[in-house]
Design a protein around this motif. Structure first.
Motif, PDB file in Angstrom:
ATOM      1  N   THR A 140       0.860  -1.184   0.000  1.00 25.98           N
ATOM      2  CA  THR A 140       0.000   0.000   0.000  1.00 25.98           C
ATOM      3  C   THR A 140       0.893   1.230   0.000  1.00 25.98           C
ATOM      4  O   THR A 140       2.100   1.138   0.207  1.00 25.98           O
ATOM      5  CB  THR A 140      -0.943   0.012   1.225  1.00 25.98           C
ATOM      6  OG1 THR A 140      -1.861   1.109   1.091  1.00 25.98           O
ATOM      7  CG2 THR A 140      -0.169   0.173   2.532  1.00 25.98           C
ATOM      8  N   GLY A 141       0.295   2.379  -0.254  1.00 22.96           N
ATOM      9  CA  GLY A 141       1.070   3.607  -0.300  1.00 22.96           C
ATOM     10  C   GLY A 141       0.129   4.785  -0.474  1.00 22.96           C
ATOM     11  O   GLY A 141      -1.083   4.614  -0.585  1.00 22.96           O
ATOM     12  N   ILE A 142       0.691   5.969  -0.527  1.00 25.80           N
ATOM     13  CA  ILE A 142      -0.148   7.159  -0.622  1.00 25.80           C
ATOM     14  C   ILE A 142      -0.897   7.190  -1.963  1.00 25.80           C
ATOM     15  O   ILE A 142      -2.075   7.571  -2.026  1.00 25.80           O
ATOM     16  CB  ILE A 142       0.688   8.456  -0.414  1.00 25.80           C
ATOM     17  CG1 ILE A 142      -0.226   9.663  -0.273  1.00 25.80           C
ATOM     18  CG2 ILE A 142       1.720   8.635  -1.518  1.00 25.80           C
ATOM     19  CD1 ILE A 142      -1.139   9.619   0.936  1.00 25.80           C
ATOM     20  N   GLY A 143      -0.253   6.753  -3.041  1.00 26.45           N
ATOM     21  CA  GLY A 143      -0.927   6.698  -4.329  1.00 26.45           C
ATOM     22  C   GLY A 143      -2.063   5.689  -4.327  1.00 26.45           C
ATOM     23  O   GLY A 143      -3.125   5.928  -4.912  1.00 26.45           O
ATOM     24  N   SER A 144      -1.843   4.564  -3.670  1.00 23.08           N
ATOM     25  CA  SER A 144      -2.877   3.528  -3.576  1.00 23.08           C
ATOM     26  C   SER A 144      -4.072   4.029  -2.780  1.00 23.08           C
ATOM     27  O   SER A 144      -5.221   3.691  -3.081  1.00 23.08           O
ATOM     28  CB  SER A 144      -2.305   2.270  -2.908  1.00 23.08           C
ATOM     29  OG  SER A 144      -1.177   1.800  -3.594  1.00 23.08           O
ATOM     30  N   LEU A 145      -3.810   4.826  -1.760  1.00 17.92           N
ATOM     31  CA  LEU A 145      -4.894   5.377  -0.934  1.00 17.92           C
ATOM     32  C   LEU A 145      -5.751   6.360  -1.720  1.00 17.92           C
ATOM     33  O   LEU A 145      -6.980   6.279  -1.715  1.00 17.92           O
ATOM     34  CB  LEU A 145      -4.311   6.084   0.292  1.00 17.92           C
ATOM     35  CG  LEU A 145      -4.066   5.254   1.541  1.00 17.92           C
ATOM     36  CD1 LEU A 145      -3.368   6.111   2.588  1.00 17.92           C
ATOM     37  CD2 LEU A 145      -5.372   4.711   2.095  1.00 17.92           C
ATOM     38  N   ILE A 146      -5.109   7.284  -2.397  1.00 19.16           N
ATOM     39  CA  ILE A 146      -5.840   8.307  -3.138  1.00 19.16           C
ATOM     40  C   ILE A 146      -6.625   7.687  -4.296  1.00 19.16           C
ATOM     41  O   ILE A 146      -7.740   8.109  -4.608  1.00 19.16           O
ATOM     42  CB  ILE A 146      -4.882   9.388  -3.667  1.00 19.16           C
ATOM     43  CG1 ILE A 146      -4.159  10.092  -2.497  1.00 19.16           C
ATOM     44  CG2 ILE A 146      -5.626  10.410  -4.520  1.00 19.16           C
ATOM     45  CD1 ILE A 146      -5.077  10.836  -1.545  1.00 19.16           C
ATOM     46  N   TYR A 170      -0.026  12.735 -11.653  1.00 18.95           N
ATOM     47  CA  TYR A 170      -0.409  13.124 -10.287  1.00 18.95           C
ATOM     48  C   TYR A 170       0.009  12.068  -9.274  1.00 18.95           C
ATOM     49  O   TYR A 170       0.502  12.387  -8.194  1.00 18.95           O
ATOM     50  CB  TYR A 170      -1.909  13.365 -10.202  1.00 18.95           C
ATOM     51  CG  TYR A 170      -2.371  13.729  -8.810  1.00 18.95           C
ATOM     52  CD1 TYR A 170      -1.905  14.888  -8.186  1.00 18.95           C
ATOM     53  CD2 TYR A 170      -3.229  12.901  -8.096  1.00 18.95           C
ATOM     54  CE1 TYR A 170      -2.299  15.224  -6.901  1.00 18.95           C
ATOM     55  CE2 TYR A 170      -3.634  13.225  -6.803  1.00 18.95           C
ATOM     56  CZ  TYR A 170      -3.171  14.388  -6.214  1.00 18.95           C
ATOM     57  OH  TYR A 170      -3.558  14.703  -4.932  1.00 18.95           O
ATOM     58  N   LYS A 171      -0.170  10.809  -9.630  1.00 23.92           N
ATOM     59  CA  LYS A 171       0.236   9.731  -8.729  1.00 23.92           C
ATOM     60  C   LYS A 171       1.751   9.793  -8.496  1.00 23.92           C
ATOM     61  O   LYS A 171       2.237   9.532  -7.394  1.00 23.92           O
ATOM     62  CB  LYS A 171      -0.148   8.369  -9.318  1.00 23.92           C
ATOM     63  CG  LYS A 171       0.008   7.216  -8.340  1.00 23.92           C
ATOM     64  CD  LYS A 171      -0.343   5.880  -8.969  1.00 23.92           C
ATOM     65  CE  LYS A 171      -1.824   5.692  -9.061  1.00 23.92           C
ATOM     66  NZ  LYS A 171      -2.176   4.316  -9.518  1.00 23.92           N
ATOM     67  N   GLY A 172       2.481  10.166  -9.538  1.00 21.42           N
ATOM     68  CA  GLY A 172       3.930  10.330  -9.391  1.00 21.42           C
ATOM     69  C   GLY A 172       4.269  11.436  -8.400  1.00 21.42           C
ATOM     70  O   GLY A 172       5.197  11.293  -7.585  1.00 21.42           O
ATOM     71  N   GLU A 173       3.522  12.536  -8.452  1.00 20.62           N
ATOM     72  CA  GLU A 173       3.735  13.631  -7.494  1.00 20.62           C
ATOM     73  C   GLU A 173       3.476  13.147  -6.063  1.00 20.62           C
ATOM     74  O   GLU A 173       4.197  13.519  -5.132  1.00 20.62           O
ATOM     75  CB  GLU A 173       2.803  14.799  -7.805  1.00 20.62           C
ATOM     76  CG  GLU A 173       3.145  15.564  -9.074  1.00 20.62           C
ATOM     77  CD  GLU A 173       2.189  16.727  -9.288  1.00 20.62           C
ATOM     78  OE1 GLU A 173       1.823  17.387  -8.286  1.00 20.62           O
ATOM     79  OE2 GLU A 173       1.786  16.953 -10.443  1.00 20.62           O
ATOM     80  N   LEU A 174       2.449  12.320  -5.896  1.00 21.59           N
ATOM     81  CA  LEU A 174       2.133  11.779  -4.568  1.00 21.59           C
ATOM     82  C   LEU A 174       3.286  10.922  -4.043  1.00 21.59           C
ATOM     83  O   LEU A 174       3.650  11.006  -2.864  1.00 21.59           O
ATOM     84  CB  LEU A 174       0.858  10.936  -4.623  1.00 21.59           C
ATOM     85  CG  LEU A 174      -0.455  11.694  -4.879  1.00 21.59           C
ATOM     86  CD1 LEU A 174      -1.588  10.706  -5.127  1.00 21.59           C
ATOM     87  CD2 LEU A 174      -0.798  12.587  -3.675  1.00 21.59           C
ATOM     88  N   GLU A 175       3.862  10.110  -4.913  1.00 26.37           N
ATOM     89  CA  GLU A 175       4.955   9.235  -4.472  1.00 26.37           C
ATOM     90  C   GLU A 175       6.228  10.028  -4.186  1.00 26.37           C
ATOM     91  O   GLU A 175       7.003   9.657  -3.302  1.00 26.37           O
ATOM     92  CB  GLU A 175       5.214   8.144  -5.518  1.00 26.37           C
ATOM     93  CG  GLU A 175       4.026   7.223  -5.784  1.00 26.37           C
ATOM     94  CD  GLU A 175       3.519   6.486  -4.544  1.00 26.37           C
ATOM     95  OE1 GLU A 175       4.169   6.542  -3.483  1.00 26.37           O
ATOM     96  OE2 GLU A 175       2.455   5.838  -4.646  1.00 26.37           O
TER      97      GLU A 175
END
Length: 218
Positions: A140-146, A170-175
């Protein structure tokens, strides 16, 4: 110190998950043996730590020849290639649980960017593509959560591939945000929020806990 301790925590958590969730894992294995195409596990090459490839473990939820038919690497909501029991596994995210084995092997961590197929990694902007796996990929991770309901977002789009082209930058920015803010607190809250989102799928708690996340513009 953080990386070493995180590895130890990964092994402890993976061991606890394996024990606590065995009442779910064992019946799932038995059902898969006797339904669908009688395949229990599905192995797929994914990009991992330092952009090295590894085999990810998942419960088999789709027809064996799925990558070569339909929408290929893109899986949509109500995708006809998904087996009946596979639909339940995917909705509940139980299909991801065999990745505990990847955690034991050291391919993955509990928390980190999701490991993707090489074709999907290319959707990230180049500068992010070169940095995103400077930390181990995670269950899991922040991208998976969003983007917990990414399949639905893509399925509802008029052009699924165009939607992915919007999601990945955007997911890249989150990671990248995760790498800058990686800590035991961040990892714990991501794990907590992952469990919380499974119980309460429409909650907005992530933005309240992590108030400095990159802004979504679509």
């Amino acid at each position: 110190m953080y990386k070493l301790t995180k590895r130890l925590i990964d092994i402890i958590i993976a061991s606890l998950v394996l024990i606590l969730l065995s009442p779910i894992l064992i019946p799932s294995i038995i059902i898969l043996l006797f339904t669908g195409e009688h395949e229990v596990f599905y192995f797929q090459k994914r990009v991992g730590y330092k952009n090295k490839m590894f085999d990810i473990w998942k419960f088999a939820t789709m027809m064996k020849n799925s990558p070569n038919i339909g929408t290929g690497e893109i899986t949509l909501r109500n995708d006809p290639r998904v087996t009946s029991f596979g639909k339940l596994l995917r909705i509940t995210k139980i299909n991801e649980l065999p990745q505990i084995i990847n955690v034991f092997k050291g391919d993955m961590s509990i928390v980190g960017p999701r490991p993707l197929m090489e074709v999907s990694v290319k959707l990230y902007p180049e500068e992010i593509r070169n940095k995103i796996y400077n930390c181990k990929p995670g269950m899991t991770g922040i991208g998976s959560l969003i983007f917990r309901d990414e399949e639905k977002i893509v399925s509802d789009a008029a052009d699924p591939k165009a939607m992915y082209a919007q999601i990945y930058p955007y997911k890249g920015e989150l990671e990248m945000w995760y790498q800058k803010n990686a800590s035991f607190y961040t990892d714990f809250m991501i794990m907590f929020l992952t469990g919380w989102s499974i119980l309460f799928s429409k909650n907005q708690l992530v933005g309240k806990v992590f108030k400095d996340l990159p802004k979504r513009n679509f």
